[in-house]
Design an enzyme around this catalytic site. Structure first.
Site, PDB file in Angstrom:
ATOM      1  N   SER A  45       0.786  -1.234   0.000  1.00  0.00           N
ATOM      2  CA  SER A  45       0.000   0.000   0.000  1.00  0.00           C
ATOM      3  C   SER A  45       0.820   1.289   0.000  1.00  0.00           C
ATOM      4  CB  SER A  45      -0.928  -0.007   1.216  1.00  0.00           C
ATOM      5  OG  SER A  45      -0.155  -0.019   2.391  1.00  0.00           O
ATOM      6  N   TYR A  77      -0.098   2.064  -7.377  1.00  0.00           N
ATOM      7  CA  TYR A  77      -0.848   1.499  -6.244  1.00  0.00           C
ATOM      8  C   TYR A  77      -2.354   1.675  -6.457  1.00  0.00           C
ATOM      9  CZ  TYR A  77      -3.103   1.596  -1.696  1.00  0.00           C
ATOM     10  OH  TYR A  77      -3.975   1.404  -0.666  1.00  0.00           O
ATOM     11  N   LYS A  88      -5.464  -1.149  -7.020  1.00  0.00           N
ATOM     12  CA  LYS A  88      -6.669  -1.238  -6.184  1.00  0.00           C
ATOM     13  C   LYS A  88      -7.930  -1.105  -7.048  1.00  0.00           C
ATOM     14  CE  LYS A  88      -5.287  -1.891  -1.913  1.00  0.00           C
ATOM     15  NZ  LYS A  88      -5.899  -2.416  -0.688  1.00  0.00           N
TER      16      LYS A  88
HETATM   17  N1  UFG Z   1       4.276  13.666   2.915  1.00  0.00           N
HETATM   18  C1  UFG Z   1       5.277  14.574   3.162  1.00  0.00           C
HETATM   19  N2  UFG Z   1       6.372  14.136   3.848  1.00  0.00           N
HETATM   20  C2  UFG Z   1       6.525  12.870   4.274  1.00  0.00           C
HETATM   21  C3  UFG Z   1       5.480  11.952   4.030  1.00  0.00           C
HETATM   22  C4  UFG Z   1       4.355  12.383   3.331  1.00  0.00           C
HETATM   23  O1  UFG Z   1       5.210  15.741   2.786  1.00  0.00           O
HETATM   24  O2  UFG Z   1       7.557  12.546   4.867  1.00  0.00           O
HETATM   25  C5  UFG Z   1       3.092  14.128   2.197  1.00  0.00           C
HETATM   26  C6  UFG Z   1       2.817  13.346   0.949  1.00  0.00           C
HETATM   27  O3  UFG Z   1       3.523  13.882  -0.132  1.00  0.00           O
HETATM   28  C7  UFG Z   1       1.305  13.485   0.835  1.00  0.00           C
HETATM   29  C8  UFG Z   1       0.824  13.585   2.280  1.00  0.00           C
HETATM   30  O4  UFG Z   1       1.982  13.927   3.048  1.00  0.00           O
HETATM   31  O5  UFG Z   1       1.010  14.683   0.198  1.00  0.00           O
HETATM   32  C9  UFG Z   1       0.275  12.300   2.816  1.00  0.00           C
HETATM   33  O6  UFG Z   1       1.215  11.270   2.512  1.00  0.00           O
HETATM   34  P1  UFG Z   1       1.101   9.807   3.121  1.00  0.00           P
HETATM   35  O7  UFG Z   1       2.262   9.027   2.604  1.00  0.00           O
HETATM   36  O8  UFG Z   1       0.883   9.893   4.587  1.00  0.00           O
HETATM   37  O9  UFG Z   1      -0.249   9.292   2.510  1.00  0.00           O
HETATM   38  P2  UFG Z   1      -0.687   9.194   0.969  1.00  0.00           P
HETATM   39  O10 UFG Z   1      -1.684  10.301   0.771  1.00  0.00           O
HETATM   40  O11 UFG Z   1       0.427   9.136   0.026  1.00  0.00           O
HETATM   41  O12 UFG Z   1      -1.294   7.770   0.907  1.00  0.00           O
HETATM   42  C10 UFG Z   1      -2.234   7.325   1.824  1.00  0.00           C
HETATM   43  C11 UFG Z   1      -2.142   5.814   1.918  1.00  0.00           C
HETATM   44  C12 UFG Z   1      -2.575   5.207   0.630  1.00  0.00           C
HETATM   45  C13 UFG Z   1      -3.876   5.777   0.185  1.00  0.00           C
HETATM   46  C14 UFG Z   1      -3.839   7.272   0.136  1.00  0.00           C
HETATM   47  C15 UFG Z   1      -5.146   7.839  -0.239  1.00  0.00           C
HETATM   48  O13 UFG Z   1      -0.828   5.400   2.203  1.00  0.00           O
HETATM   49  O14 UFG Z   1      -2.701   3.832   0.837  1.00  0.00           O
HETATM   50  O15 UFG Z   1      -3.477   7.751   1.416  1.00  0.00           O
HETATM   51  O16 UFG Z   1      -5.117   9.215  -0.087  1.00  0.00           O
HETATM   52  F1  UFG Z   1      -4.171   5.338  -1.017  1.00  0.00           F
END
Ligand code: UFG
Length: 322
Positions: free
Chosen positions: A77, A141, A145
């Site tokens: 994920s 990803y 899904k």
């Molecule tokens: N981010 C940062 N710095 C970091 C980590 C994340 O700026 O160190 C940002 C990312 O770029 C993103 C936001 O924070 O804009 C959230 O990132 P996450 O990795 O916490 O979550 P994602 O939105 O990428 O993904 C999560 C789940 C997925 C799901 C998605 C749906 O991991 O499984 O939400 O929105 F599909």
């Protein structure tokens, strides 16, 4: 209910297992422990160590347990990893789920609640996002899904499979007991990383991109408490067992927070400074994802109990301090 939970040793799966058992349901867990943790499986759940992509193993488990339904969390994920290694995502998410659906069909199990994602949408112009929005994933990803959702729908047509696909937005927080929480290794998610900085385990939080078309230039997400998410799965399974038709529901709180706003909220909750470092964009990230969860509320009767980002942060912070 008697429920088989795949990925029940993972972050969201383990919380759903706790919620099911606390509500008096009988639970069996299948997990290959590649990313899950054996100690996070509730002691009252029957545990089967194996891979959902192993047809014989899954058919044997299903015919032994004979569950009323399957709640299917087992998948990779991570958006960033999926962009670097789509083979891994197609093989594990799409290939293994196809094999598992065949095992379910052969074992006569026809109800499934499926862990889907807001990443199936991609960049959507109209907020909040309803289930009618176009699905154009911006990462591999989300594409896998979406393929899994479509696979279930074709098996509905061919074999009478009943499913609820739950498209979650951004999950955080932990079980109130502190017994389990988010423990990805390596951790890539924003909230736990911010809190690791607050706890002094990291020097700063990287902000991936400050040039998105949003008010402060950072990505906007809709955060949801993991226990609210767990409850939605239980309600979705009851919905199916009541004989209702297959459907897809968003799960979020309908409020967006930018990366900088989430960091500021964490500063207030923890009382720590939380330094940041602006870094390049991460591949595959959509600018804004905010859910309309009206369908989940009206069809499943789902009402989030902890919709405030502060409560979600407090719950995650409690675990971080252990
Ligand atoms: N981010 C940062 N710095 C970091 C980590 C994340 O700026 O160190 C940002 C990312 O770029 C993103 C936001 O924070 O804009 C959230 O990132 P996450 O990795 O916490 O979550 P994602 O939105 O990428 O993904 C999560 C789940 C997925 C799901 C998605 C749906 O991991 O499984 O939400 O929105 F599909």
């Amino acid at each position: 209910m008697k429920i088989l939970v795949t990925g029940g040793a993972g972050y969201i799966g383990s919380h759903a297992v706790y919620a099911l058992i606390e509500q008096g349901h009988e639970v069996a867990v299948v997990d290959n422990l590649v990313t899950g943790h054996r100690q996070d499986v509730h002691p009252k759940a029957k545990f089967f160590h194996g891979d959902i992509g192993n047809y014989r193993f899954m058919r044997d488990v299903l015919t032994t347990v004979l569950p009323d339904g399957v709640i299917h969390f087992a998948a990779y994920s991570l958006v960033g990893e999926s962009m670097a290694n789509p083979f891994k995502y197609y093989e594990n998410n799409v290939g293994a789920t196809n094999s598992m659906l065949k095992a379910m069909s052969d074992a006569g199990i026809s109800n499934i609640v499926f862990s889907s994602t807001a990443a199936t949408y991609g960049d959507v112009l109209e907020m909040p996002i309803t289930e009618a929005a176009p699905t154009n994933p911006t990462n591999a990803y989300g594409e896998t899904k979406l393929a899994m959702e479509r696979m279930m729908d074709w098996n509905r047509v061919a074999h009478g499979l009943n499913y609820v696909s739950l498209r979650y937005f951004n999950v955080a927080g932990a079980h109130p007991s502190g017994a389990i929480g988010e423990k990805h290794d390596p951790e890539t998610h924003l909230i736990p990383l911010i809190l690791e900085v607050a706890a002094g385990k990291r020097e700063y939080i990287s902000v991936f991109g400050d040039d998105y078309p949003t008010p402060d230039g950072t990505c906007i997400r809709d955060y949801i408490h993991v226990m609210d998410l767990a409850e939605a799965h239980i309600l979705a399974m009851k919905y199916l067992l009541d004989g209702n038709p297959s459907t897809t529901c968003n799960l979020g709180n309908g409020e967006g927070f930018s990366v900088l706003e989430a960091i500021e909220a964490a500063r207030l909750v923890t009382g720590k400074p939380i330094p940041i470092k602006i870094s390049p964009r991460r591949a595959g990230d959509p600018a804004r994802l905010i859910a309309s969860s009206e369908r989940a509320q009206s069809l499943l009767g789902w009402i989030p109990k902890q919709p405030q980002i502060n409560d979600i942060l407090k719950s995650a912070w409690k675990i971080q301090k252990f």
